[in-house]
Design a protein around this motif. Structure first.
Motif, PDB file in Angstrom:
ATOM      1  N   CYS A   1     -74.508 123.882 -47.422  1.00  0.00           N
ATOM      2  CA  CYS A   1     -74.142 125.275 -47.680  1.00  0.00           C
ATOM      3  C   CYS A   1     -73.913 126.001 -46.347  1.00  0.00           C
TER       4      CYS A   1
ATOM      5  N   PRO B   1     -64.623 129.165 -63.289  1.00  0.00           N
ATOM      6  CA  PRO B   1     -65.441 129.265 -62.075  1.00  0.00           C
ATOM      7  C   PRO B   1     -64.765 128.625 -60.864  1.00  0.00           C
ATOM      8  N   CYS B   2     -64.060 127.507 -61.051  1.00  0.00           N
ATOM      9  CA  CYS B   2     -63.407 126.848 -59.912  1.00  0.00           C
ATOM     10  C   CYS B   2     -62.350 127.758 -59.308  1.00  0.00           C
TER      11      CYS B   2
ATOM     12  N   LYS C   1     -62.312 130.988 -59.276  1.00  0.00           N
ATOM     13  CA  LYS C   1     -62.950 132.072 -58.525  1.00  0.00           C
ATOM     14  C   LYS C   1     -63.580 131.562 -57.240  1.00  0.00           C
ATOM     15  N   ARG C   2     -64.087 130.349 -57.265  1.00  0.00           N
ATOM     16  CA  ARG C   2     -64.765 129.810 -56.095  1.00  0.00           C
ATOM     17  C   ARG C   2     -63.813 129.222 -55.072  1.00  0.00           C
TER      18      ARG C   2
ATOM     19  N   ALA D   1     -62.918 126.105 -54.840  1.00  0.00           N
ATOM     20  CA  ALA D   1     -63.437 124.835 -54.352  1.00  0.00           C
ATOM     21  C   ALA D   1     -62.386 123.736 -54.422  1.00  0.00           C
TER      22      ALA D   1
ATOM     23  N   HIS E   1     -73.800 123.726 -62.003  1.00  0.00           N
ATOM     24  CA  HIS E   1     -73.149 124.259 -60.815  1.00  0.00           C
ATOM     25  C   HIS E   1     -74.239 124.777 -59.888  1.00  0.00           C
TER      26      HIS E   1
ATOM     27  N   PHE F   1     -76.190 125.998 -56.544  1.00  0.00           N
ATOM     28  CA  PHE F   1     -75.815 126.793 -55.377  1.00  0.00           C
ATOM     29  C   PHE F   1     -77.052 127.234 -54.605  1.00  0.00           C
TER      30      PHE F   1
ATOM     31  N   VAL G   1     -73.528 129.768 -51.436  1.00  0.00           N
ATOM     32  CA  VAL G   1     -72.507 128.718 -51.435  1.00  0.00           C
ATOM     33  C   VAL G   1     -72.888 127.587 -52.392  1.00  0.00           C
ATOM     34  N   GLY G   2     -71.949 127.198 -53.236  1.00  0.00           N
ATOM     35  CA  GLY G   2     -72.117 126.054 -54.126  1.00  0.00           C
ATOM     36  C   GLY G   2     -71.430 124.845 -53.518  1.00  0.00           C
TER      37      GLY G   2
ATOM     38  N   SER H   1     -71.879 120.034 -57.437  1.00  0.00           N
ATOM     39  CA  SER H   1     -72.308 120.196 -58.825  1.00  0.00           C
ATOM     40  C   SER H   1     -72.660 118.824 -59.377  1.00  0.00           C
TER      41      SER H   1
ATOM     42  N   ASN I   1     -67.977 119.721 -53.144  1.00  0.00           N
ATOM     43  CA  ASN I   1     -66.988 120.677 -52.659  1.00  0.00           C
ATOM     44  C   ASN I   1     -66.583 120.266 -51.241  1.00  0.00           C
TER      45      ASN I   1
END
Ligand SMILES: [Zn+2]
Length: 118
Positions: free
Chosen positions: A11, A34-35, A37-38, A40, A71, A73, A79-80, A83, A96
């Motif tokens: 992270c 979610p991907c 938005k992130r 990754a 998921h 984090f 930070v994730g 997963s 990631n």
């Protein structure tokens, strides 16, 4: 060209550290909510190719929808970095690639995965 290498990563704040052996010549960008938005970029490995070195007790778990995927984090920096989940091939870890040390994501071949349609 498939090339297995061992990478270190983690992270942002350094609480969570891991080692992963993977071929990152091709990585996956997923368009699920979610991907997206992130932002990754993922590489998928079997659990034996992944070793968490620090941060196990600190990780927070985020689940949604069918709750098949954890998921994880870092609660400190948010930070994730990876997963965990189970898919058709059994248990897997999604790392990631943006969280690997010294990686130039501009040189990676990115393939799109239509996770939104699942
Ligand atoms: Zn952190």
């Amino acid at each position: 060209m498939a090339e297995m290498k061992t990478y270190t990563g983690g992270c942002h704040c350094g609480e969570v550290r891991f080692e992963v052996t993977a071929d990152i010549s091709s990585v996956t960008s997923c368009n699920c909510s979610p991907c997206q938005k992130r932002g990754a970029l993922w590489v998928f490995v079997p659990p034996e190719s992944f070793a968490l070195r620090a941060g196990l007790e600190d990780l927070k778990d985020y689940q949604f929808g069918k709750k098949r995927i954890h998921h994880l984090f870092c609660p400190q920096c948010g930070v994730g970095a990876f997963s965990r989940g189970s898919g058709p091939q059994g248990e897997m870890v999604a790392v990631n690639v943006r969280c690997l040390d010294d990686i130039d994501t501009g040189t990676l071949r990115v393939s799109s995965f239509d996770g939104k349609s699942l």
